[in-house]
Design an enzyme around this catalytic site. Structure first.
Site, short mmCIF file in Angstrom:
data_model
loop_
_atom_site.label_atom_id
_atom_site.label_comp_id
_atom_site.label_asym_id
_atom_site.label_seq_id
_atom_site.Cartn_x
_atom_site.Cartn_y
_atom_site.Cartn_z
N ILE A 1 0.83 -1.21 0.00
CA ILE A 1 0.00 0.00 0.00
C ILE A 1 0.86 1.25 0.00
O ILE A 1 0.58 2.22 -0.71
CB ILE A 1 -0.94 0.00 1.22
CG1 ILE A 1 -1.96 -1.13 1.12
CG2 ILE A 1 -1.66 1.34 1.34
CD1 ILE A 1 -2.77 -1.32 2.40
N VAL B 1 9.21 2.80 13.15
CA VAL B 1 8.06 3.49 13.74
C VAL B 1 7.90 3.19 15.22
O VAL B 1 7.16 3.90 15.92
CB VAL B 1 6.74 3.17 12.99
CG1 VAL B 1 6.83 3.59 11.54
CG2 VAL B 1 6.35 1.71 13.13
N SER C 1 -8.15 -0.87 9.04
CA SER C 1 -8.62 -2.07 8.35
C SER C 1 -10.10 -2.22 8.66
O SER C 1 -10.59 -1.66 9.65
CB SER C 1 -7.85 -3.30 8.86
OG SER C 1 -8.47 -4.50 8.46
N TYR D 1 -4.30 -8.36 16.15
CA TYR D 1 -4.33 -7.47 14.99
C TYR D 1 -5.63 -6.66 14.98
O TYR D 1 -5.61 -5.44 14.80
CB TYR D 1 -4.22 -8.30 13.71
CG TYR D 1 -4.35 -7.49 12.44
CD1 TYR D 1 -3.29 -6.73 11.97
CD2 TYR D 1 -5.54 -7.48 11.72
CE1 TYR D 1 -3.40 -5.99 10.81
CE2 TYR D 1 -5.66 -6.74 10.56
CZ TYR D 1 -4.60 -6.00 10.11
OH TYR D 1 -4.72 -5.26 8.96
N VAL E 1 -5.84 -6.86 1.55
CA VAL E 1 -5.19 -6.29 0.37
C VAL E 1 -4.17 -7.28 -0.16
O VAL E 1 -3.49 -7.98 0.60
CB VAL E 1 -4.52 -4.94 0.72
CG1 VAL E 1 -3.87 -4.31 -0.52
CG2 VAL E 1 -5.53 -3.99 1.35
N GLY F 1 -1.83 -16.34 2.02
CA GLY F 1 -2.48 -17.51 2.59
C GLY F 1 -3.84 -17.29 3.20
O GLY F 1 -4.44 -18.24 3.74
#
Length: 309
Positions: A22, A65, A143, A156, A189, A196
């Site tokens: 991205i 980051v 997301s 996540y 994405v 997978g």
């Protein structure tokens, strides 16, 4: 009468995790619009190759980051090279897939450090620049997992929910200041991060260029919620109105509960090893490069912090 899109030519844009996926696609799209673009990535060597391939004066810098000093130095170098920052795209992110109870503390911490703390740090550093100027646009890549918890990706999902909440709170705090915010919420994405994964019914992968185009669109015509594809926003909003048992049943029918939980571990092994479990050290004094030139092509070298979501 619709407002004319904002002209992005000459705007200074910094993108984290910009070496591929991205981030790379967004850098390419913005460079085509005439923006002055800097990409930061933990994999500085790949970032340099990406900058060379994109051309348009794209600047490549090393960036961790998870390290505030590294992030601050990144933005300082961006401004020294290109001018005052107009846009920060917090794109860097990683994802571990697997049962929550089997996830190691190390892997959980790494996701939180990159996906959340990295965004918090970048947002603060950008706002310190934007607010005195009464201008600037903060773009945080989350997301659709930031709107609904996804089995097989609990930590996540938690980080992406946090990014959504963080950006909504920032929006309320800076209202009337001239500073704008956007939350980018794609379905999976087609990057290494999605290696997978299973497909839900009626929901496939989107391409990085589609997310990049949505980001460019949000900069040209500012809006807060940026779903990719746009139609998924209607699905999310409709789901929020459903009773929970109905919403969960629809998810099972569409097999969205299997997208992460049913992932092929062997297909994800290389990504998980390098992006989630790996580490990389930046050189003591990262050097920026600005390169003219060549057209864009696909790289096969994995980047630890460039996939975005």
């Amino acid at each position: 009468m619709a407002k004319q899109p904002r002209n992005l030519a000459g705007k200074v844009v910094a993108i984290t995790g910009g070496a591929r996926g991205i981030g790379r696609a967004t850098a390419a799209a913005l460079a085509r619009k005439g923006a002055k673009v800097a990409i930061g990535d933990l994999d500085r060597e790949l970032a340099e190759r990406t900058a060379q391939e994109l051309g348009g004066g794209v600047v490549a810098l090393g960036l961790d980051v998870t390290d505030r000093g590294s992030f601050a130095a990144f933005l300082e170098q961006v401004e020294a090279r290109l001018g005052p920052l107009d846009v920060l795209v917090n794109n860097a992110g990683i994802m571990h897939v697997g049962p929550f109870v089997q996830e190691s503390e190390e892997v959980a911490t790494r996701q939180v450090d990159i996906n959340l703390h990295g965004v918090i740090t970048g947002s603060k550093l950008a706002l310190e620049r934007f607010l005195p100027r009464r201008a600037g646009h903060l773009v945080n890549v989350a997301s659709t997992a930031g709107k609904a918890g996804v089995p097989g990706g609990a930590t996540y999902s938690a980080t992406k929910h946090a990014v959504v909440g963080l950006t909504e709170a920032i929006r309320a705090e800076v209202r009337g200041s001239g500073v704008e915010t956007s939350i980018v919420m794609p379905v999976p994405v087609n990057t290494q991060l999605a290696a997978g994964l299973q497909k839900g019914r009626g929901i496939g992968l989107v391409e990085p260029r589609e997310v990049a185009e949505a980001i460019v669109g949000a900069l040209e015509r500012p809006r807060q919620d940026v779903f990719v594809p746009r139609a998924i926003g209607r699905t999310v909003r409709l789901g929020a109105l459903m009773p929970r048992p109905v919403y969960e049943a629809v998810g099972r029918l569409m097999r969205t509960d299997r997208v992460l939980a049913g992932a092929d571990a062997s297909a994800r092994a290389a990504y998980e090893r390098q992006a989630v479990r790996g580490s990389a050290q930046l050189p003591a004094a990262p050097e920026e490069i600005a390169t003219p030139g060549a057209g864009e092509r696909t790289e096969a070298v994995p980047s630890r912090e460039a996939a975005g979501d």
